[in-house]
Structures are given as C-alpha cells and as structure tokens.
Write a protein that holds these residues in place. Structure first.
Motif, PDB file in Angstrom:
ATOM      1  N   THR A 296       9.595 -15.830  -2.753  1.00  0.00           N
ATOM      2  CA  THR A 296       9.656 -14.489  -3.337  1.00  0.00           C
ATOM      3  C   THR A 296       8.286 -14.055  -3.846  1.00  0.00           C
ATOM      4  OG1 THR A 296      11.940 -14.945  -4.017  1.00  0.00           O
ATOM      5  CG2 THR A 296      10.857 -13.049  -5.018  1.00  0.00           C
ATOM      6  N   PHE A 297       7.589 -14.957  -4.544  1.00  0.00           N
ATOM      7  CA  PHE A 297       6.274 -14.609  -5.101  1.00  0.00           C
ATOM      8  C   PHE A 297       5.263 -14.324  -3.992  1.00  0.00           C
ATOM      9  CE2 PHE A 297       2.001 -15.794  -6.529  1.00  0.00           C
ATOM     10  CZ  PHE A 297       1.866 -14.930  -7.608  1.00  0.00           C
ATOM     11  N   PHE A 298       5.152 -15.231  -3.035  1.00  0.00           N
ATOM     12  CA  PHE A 298       4.206 -15.027  -1.933  1.00  0.00           C
ATOM     13  C   PHE A 298       4.582 -13.794  -1.118  1.00  0.00           C
ATOM     14  CE2 PHE A 298       3.567 -19.906  -1.842  1.00  0.00           C
ATOM     15  CZ  PHE A 298       2.598 -19.815  -2.835  1.00  0.00           C
ATOM     16  N   GLY A 299       5.905 -13.605  -0.916  1.00  0.00           N
ATOM     17  CA  GLY A 299       6.386 -12.504  -0.092  1.00  0.00           C
ATOM     18  C   GLY A 299       6.170 -11.141  -0.715  1.00  0.00           C
ATOM     19  N   VAL A 300       5.948 -11.107  -2.018  1.00  0.00           N
ATOM     20  CA  VAL A 300       5.661  -9.848  -2.713  1.00  0.00           C
ATOM     21  C   VAL A 300       4.162  -9.708  -2.984  1.00  0.00           C
ATOM     22  CG1 VAL A 300       6.008  -8.519  -4.838  1.00  0.00           C
ATOM     23  CG2 VAL A 300       7.947  -9.695  -3.766  1.00  0.00           C
ATOM     24  N   ALA A 301       3.571 -10.723  -3.588  1.00  0.00           N
ATOM     25  CA  ALA A 301       2.187 -10.626  -4.048  1.00  0.00           C
ATOM     26  C   ALA A 301       1.188 -10.463  -2.909  1.00  0.00           C
ATOM     27  CB  ALA A 301       1.835 -11.857  -4.886  1.00  0.00           C
ATOM     28  N   ILE A 302       1.317 -11.269  -1.855  1.00  0.00           N
ATOM     29  CA  ILE A 302       0.340 -11.212  -0.762  1.00  0.00           C
ATOM     30  C   ILE A 302       0.397  -9.874  -0.020  1.00  0.00           C
ATOM     31  CG2 ILE A 302      -0.343 -12.260   1.436  1.00  0.00           C
ATOM     32  CD1 ILE A 302       0.401 -14.975   0.236  1.00  0.00           C
ATOM     33  N   PRO A 303       1.592  -9.360   0.349  1.00  0.00           N
ATOM     34  CA  PRO A 303       1.628  -8.034   0.971  1.00  0.00           C
ATOM     35  C   PRO A 303       1.092  -6.923   0.064  1.00  0.00           C
ATOM     36  CG  PRO A 303       3.648  -9.208   1.466  1.00  0.00           C
ATOM     37  CD  PRO A 303       2.910 -10.033   0.452  1.00  0.00           C
ATOM     38  N   VAL A 304       1.319  -7.015  -1.247  1.00  0.00           N
ATOM     39  CA  VAL A 304       0.778  -6.002  -2.165  1.00  0.00           C
ATOM     40  C   VAL A 304      -0.743  -6.017  -2.123  1.00  0.00           C
ATOM     41  CG1 VAL A 304       0.454  -5.425  -4.607  1.00  0.00           C
ATOM     42  CG2 VAL A 304       2.742  -5.822  -3.722  1.00  0.00           C
ATOM     43  N   MET A 305      -1.335  -7.206  -2.129  1.00  0.00           N
ATOM     44  CA  MET A 305      -2.801  -7.309  -2.066  1.00  0.00           C
ATOM     45  C   MET A 305      -3.323  -6.760  -0.738  1.00  0.00           C
ATOM     46  SD  MET A 305      -3.736 -10.901  -3.993  1.00  0.00           S
ATOM     47  CE  MET A 305      -2.526 -11.927  -3.139  1.00  0.00           C
ATOM     48  N   ILE A 306      -2.607  -7.075   0.346  1.00  0.00           N
ATOM     49  CA  ILE A 306      -3.001  -6.552   1.658  1.00  0.00           C
ATOM     50  C   ILE A 306      -2.864  -5.032   1.683  1.00  0.00           C
ATOM     51  CG2 ILE A 306      -2.387  -6.496   4.107  1.00  0.00           C
ATOM     52  CD1 ILE A 306      -1.548  -9.444   3.828  1.00  0.00           C
ATOM     53  N   GLY A 307      -1.777  -4.521   1.118  1.00  0.00           N
ATOM     54  CA  GLY A 307      -1.567  -3.077   1.063  1.00  0.00           C
ATOM     55  C   GLY A 307      -2.641  -2.373   0.255  1.00  0.00           C
ATOM     56  N   ALA A 308      -3.038  -2.990  -0.866  1.00  0.00           N
ATOM     57  CA  ALA A 308      -4.098  -2.400  -1.700  1.00  0.00           C
ATOM     58  C   ALA A 308      -5.408  -2.334  -0.936  1.00  0.00           C
ATOM     59  CB  ALA A 308      -4.256  -3.213  -2.977  1.00  0.00           C
ATOM     60  N   LEU A 309      -5.711  -3.368  -0.163  1.00  0.00           N
ATOM     61  CA  LEU A 309      -6.931  -3.360   0.649  1.00  0.00           C
ATOM     62  C   LEU A 309      -6.851  -2.286   1.731  1.00  0.00           C
ATOM     63  CD1 LEU A 309      -7.585  -7.199   1.078  1.00  0.00           C
ATOM     64  CD2 LEU A 309      -8.938  -5.574  -0.259  1.00  0.00           C
ATOM     65  N   MET A 310      -5.697  -2.164   2.368  1.00  0.00           N
ATOM     66  CA  MET A 310      -5.533  -1.177   3.439  1.00  0.00           C
ATOM     67  C   MET A 310      -5.643   0.249   2.914  1.00  0.00           C
ATOM     68  SD  MET A 310      -2.659  -2.798   6.013  1.00  0.00           S
ATOM     69  CE  MET A 310      -1.341  -2.723   4.791  1.00  0.00           C
ATOM     70  N   SER A 311      -5.278   0.468   1.656  1.00  0.00           N
ATOM     71  CA  SER A 311      -5.316   1.814   1.088  1.00  0.00           C
ATOM     72  C   SER A 311      -6.739   2.317   0.871  1.00  0.00           C
ATOM     73  CB  SER A 311      -4.556   1.836  -0.243  1.00  0.00           C
ATOM     74  OG  SER A 311      -5.230   1.074  -1.227  1.00  0.00           O
ATOM     75  N   ARG A 312      -7.730   1.413   1.026  1.00  0.00           N
ATOM     76  CA  ARG A 312      -9.123   1.798   0.821  1.00  0.00           C
ATOM     77  C   ARG A 312      -9.751   2.424   2.062  1.00  0.00           C
ATOM     78  NH1 ARG A 312     -11.597  -0.570  -3.666  1.00  0.00           N
ATOM     79  NH2 ARG A 312     -10.237  -1.952  -4.870  1.00  0.00           N
ATOM     80  N   SER A 313      -9.085   2.295   3.182  1.00  0.00           N
ATOM     81  CA  SER A 313      -9.630   2.833   4.437  1.00  0.00           C
ATOM     82  C   SER A 313      -8.727   3.928   4.990  1.00  0.00           C
ATOM     83  CB  SER A 313      -9.776   1.700   5.463  1.00  0.00           C
ATOM     84  OG  SER A 313      -9.983   2.214   6.765  1.00  0.00           O
ATOM     85  N   ARG A 314      -9.324   5.018   5.428  1.00  0.00           N
ATOM     86  CA  ARG A 314      -8.545   6.116   5.991  1.00  0.00           C
ATOM     87  C   ARG A 314      -7.812   5.676   7.250  1.00  0.00           C
ATOM     88  NH1 ARG A 314     -11.572  11.704   7.023  1.00  0.00           N
ATOM     89  NH2 ARG A 314     -11.723  11.475   4.751  1.00  0.00           N
ATOM     90  N   ILE A 315      -8.452   4.825   8.053  1.00  0.00           N
ATOM     91  CA  ILE A 315      -7.851   4.377   9.311  1.00  0.00           C
ATOM     92  C   ILE A 315      -6.628   3.504   9.043  1.00  0.00           C
ATOM     93  CG2 ILE A 315      -8.200   2.982  11.383  1.00  0.00           C
ATOM     94  CD1 ILE A 315     -11.122   3.853  11.339  1.00  0.00           C
ATOM     95  N   THR A 316      -6.775   2.494   8.167  1.00  0.00           N
ATOM     96  CA  THR A 316      -5.641   1.609   7.891  1.00  0.00           C
ATOM     97  C   THR A 316      -4.551   2.328   7.106  1.00  0.00           C
ATOM     98  OG1 THR A 316      -6.862   0.743   5.964  1.00  0.00           O
ATOM     99  CG2 THR A 316      -6.955  -0.538   8.004  1.00  0.00           C
ATOM    100  N   LYS A 317      -4.920   3.309   6.299  1.00  0.00           N
ATOM    101  CA  LYS A 317      -3.905   4.097   5.597  1.00  0.00           C
ATOM    102  C   LYS A 317      -3.004   4.815   6.600  1.00  0.00           C
ATOM    103  CE  LYS A 317      -4.953   6.655   2.044  1.00  0.00           C
ATOM    104  NZ  LYS A 317      -5.696   7.606   1.166  1.00  0.00           N
ATOM    105  N   LYS A 318      -3.602   5.300   7.674  1.00  0.00           N
ATOM    106  CA  LYS A 318      -2.827   6.024   8.679  1.00  0.00           C
ATOM    107  C   LYS A 318      -2.067   5.076   9.598  1.00  0.00           C
ATOM    108  CE  LYS A 318      -3.197   9.640  12.189  1.00  0.00           C
ATOM    109  NZ  LYS A 318      -4.074  10.630  12.842  1.00  0.00           N
ATOM    110  N   LEU A 319      -2.763   4.002  10.055  1.00  0.00           N
ATOM    111  CA  LEU A 319      -2.159   3.113  11.036  1.00  0.00           C
ATOM    112  C   LEU A 319      -1.144   2.152  10.445  1.00  0.00           C
ATOM    113  CD1 LEU A 319      -5.247   2.142  13.250  1.00  0.00           C
ATOM    114  CD2 LEU A 319      -3.520   3.893  13.685  1.00  0.00           C
ATOM    115  N   LEU A 320      -1.360   1.705   9.204  1.00  0.00           N
ATOM    116  CA  LEU A 320      -0.529   0.653   8.626  1.00  0.00           C
ATOM    117  C   LEU A 320       0.252   1.075   7.390  1.00  0.00           C
ATOM    118  CD1 LEU A 320      -3.114  -2.214   9.111  1.00  0.00           C
ATOM    119  CD2 LEU A 320      -0.944  -1.986  10.325  1.00  0.00           C
TER     120      LEU A 320
END
Length: 332
Positions: A296-320
């Motif tokens: 549960t912890f890994f399944g929530v925390a790691i995707p949140v960190m990945i999502g936060a990184l993706m939100s910094r780029s216009r391309i990944t915000k659109k694609l992912l």
C-alpha cells in the motif's frame, strides 16, 4: 461550501481527500489480503465512480462531439502511454511483442491482466462519462429511468461469460454509481459534515459486514469481472459506505494531514495506473516480497512522486496526466 462552487470547477478540499482515501483503499484491496479484498470490494470502485460523478456537468448538444473527443484524448492518451511504458519496463528483451501488446491495449477490458489489471477502469470511466453526457439533455426522470434499467440489465448473469471490448458491459452498472454523485451532489454538499448521517450509515455497513462474516449472507462485488449479487443489495451496500468516507474526508480538512491527502487525491489516476506495476517490480525484478502495508505504501508514495515529477513538464502533463486537452468550458 455549496453546489455553486462545485459547478465553478474549483478544487474542493474534501473531494480531493475523499479521492485520496478511495485510491488508498483500492491499493490496499490489491495487496493480496483476502479478507480486505472482499469487504473493500463492496464499495471501493463504486465510490471512485461516485466521487467522479460529483463533478460531472450536463453537456450541451451542440458541444457533445467536441466534449466527447476531448474526454477521449484526456483519458486514452495516458492509457496508451502508460500501457506502452509499462510493457517496455517489464519486456526489455521482448520488444518485438509490443505490437501484439498494443493490440491488446486497444481491446482492453478483462483481457488485460498483471501490471495492466486496472486499465479497465479508465475505459469504463470514459464510456460512463460519454453515456451520461448523451443522457444529460433528457428530462431528469427519463435519465433516472434509463440508468436504473441499465443497472438492472447489467446484472444479467450471462454478461460475465464474455470479455467485452473495453469492459463496456460494466458501464451498465458503473453509470448508476457515477450518476449518484451527479444527481446527489447538492445533498452531499449539504450533509458532507453530518455526523448522525455518517454514523448511521457506518452502523448499517458494519451490520452487513457482521452478517457476511457470520455466514448469514454471501455478498461479493467485483465490477471488472462482473461478479454481482442482486440489484437491491448492489445499491444499498455500497451506499452505506459513501457518506462515512465523505464525512471523514470533511473532518480531515481541519488537520495537517489534509495537505498530504490532497496531493494523493490529485494524483489518484497516476496511482491507479502504477500501483500494480510498482509492486510487481518489487516482487519480480527486485525479488522482494512486499507486505500488505508495504504494498500500500509503495503503491501510493512512488506513483505520487512520479506524478509530481511529471507535472513539471508540459509534455508529460499532457501525455501522462491528461491535462491541457481543451475540454470546452460550456460542457462537463
């Protein structure tokens, strides 16, 4: 907080928190604990549809096709991007199979298993939104009649025998839970902090759990596999869990943990896509057998960190993340 604020499209603290609690329960249910899987299965996915429906807005007929196409782009572009990227991570030495995998992604639904086991939710959510968009110009009583008829039809046992394209058979049931959020949002906003309502609902939910645990009933709900019970119980039982979760979410807006939960809620779709691949990676690639808590912890925390990184780029915000796709402002 009022219904106008929901219609205005502003972020709602308790709704973000409710989505966070909902996705955490989804991850926890997939951790492999048989007891939790049964009882969380009673409401976790219906709750997700219910919460999503709260933000639905009626669609003008003249805007329907542009609105629907924007919905398709917003949900299906990340669907294919995640599907391909996950395949590459787990099949670096078998990339020649990618075209067959893409064909499987196109068909979707129950044929997708393993790290893609939750992808069915995205296509069902899309079809559910489009269906309610088609129904929204009709009179409310006509909409309700059609939705109840579809919900009843969705319980026909023979449907579970087929692997439908995009799990479209599940839409018959999902549209009911989704529309509950839409039709009931004024009630929800009015009573989201009602302790008597939440406590009463929780007591009924506990009563059903006790009955099931002691063999007086045998309730099981799995939308993906169309393992349903009967129309009445599949309405009543999920409903008993909704208001307690919403009340708890409203209560948590007064505590510091709300900032963490709001972030989790904001990246709930990223968690939906990645919680299984992350834990499968731990178990198969790293050969580490995660516990229920770690899953549960890994399944929530790691995707949140990945999502936060993706939100910094216009391309990944659109694609992912499916953002900035130009959904018409006049439509829901």
């Amino acid at each position: 907080m009022n219904g106008v604020m929901i219609m205005a499209g502003k972020r709602i603290e308790w709704l973000d928190i409710a989505k966070a609690l909902s996705i955490i329960l989804v991850v926890l249910g997939h951790a492999g604990h048989a007891y939790l899987d049964v009882y969380l299965g009673w409401f976790r996915i219906p709750l997700f549809f219910f919460l999503s429906g709260i933000l639905f807005k009626p669609v003008w007929i003249k805007d329907f096709f542009s609105w629907a196409w924007a919905k398709v782009r917003r949900l299906m572009l990340p669907y294919f991007m995640y599907g391909i990227l996950i395949f590459v991570v787990f099949n670096l030495h078998n990339l020649d199979m990618i075209f067959g995998h893409i064909a499987t992604l196109f068909y979707g639904g129950r044929v997708l298993q393993g790290p893609y086991g939750v992808f069915w939710f995205i296509t069902v959510l899309l079809l559910t939104q489009i269906l309610l968009g088609l129904l929204s110009p009709l009179r409310k009583r006509v909409q309700i009649f059609i939705i109840l008829a579809l919900f009843t039809a969705g319980h026909i046992p023979v449907l579970a025998s087929f692997d439908f394209f995009w799990n479209m058979d599940v839409v018959l049931v999902a549209v009911f839970y989704y529309s509950l959020g839409y039709f009931g949002r004024n009630f929800i906003v009015k009573y989201n902090n009602s302790l008597p309502l939440a406590a009463g609902s929780a007591m009924i939910a506990i009563f059903f759990i006790v009955l099931n645990a002691n063999g007086f009933m045998d309730h099981y709900l799995n939308l993906k596999m169309t393992r349903l019970n009967n129309v009445f119980m599949d309405i009543i039982i999920p409903l008993t869990f909704f208001m307690p979760v919403i009340y708890l979410s409203t209560l948590l807006t007064h505590y510091r943990i709300k900032s963490i939960l709001e972030v989790v809620g904001r990246y709930s779709i990223v968690i939906m896509y990645l919680h299984l691949p992350v834990n499968i990676f731990f178990r198969t690639v790293l050969d580490y057998d995660v516990t229920t808590f770690e899953f549960t912890f890994f399944g929530v925390a790691i995707p949140v960190m990945i999502g936060a990184l993706m939100s910094r780029s216009r391309i990944t915000k659109k694609l992912l993340l499916g953002q900035n796709t130009g959904i018409p402002k006049t439509a829901g």
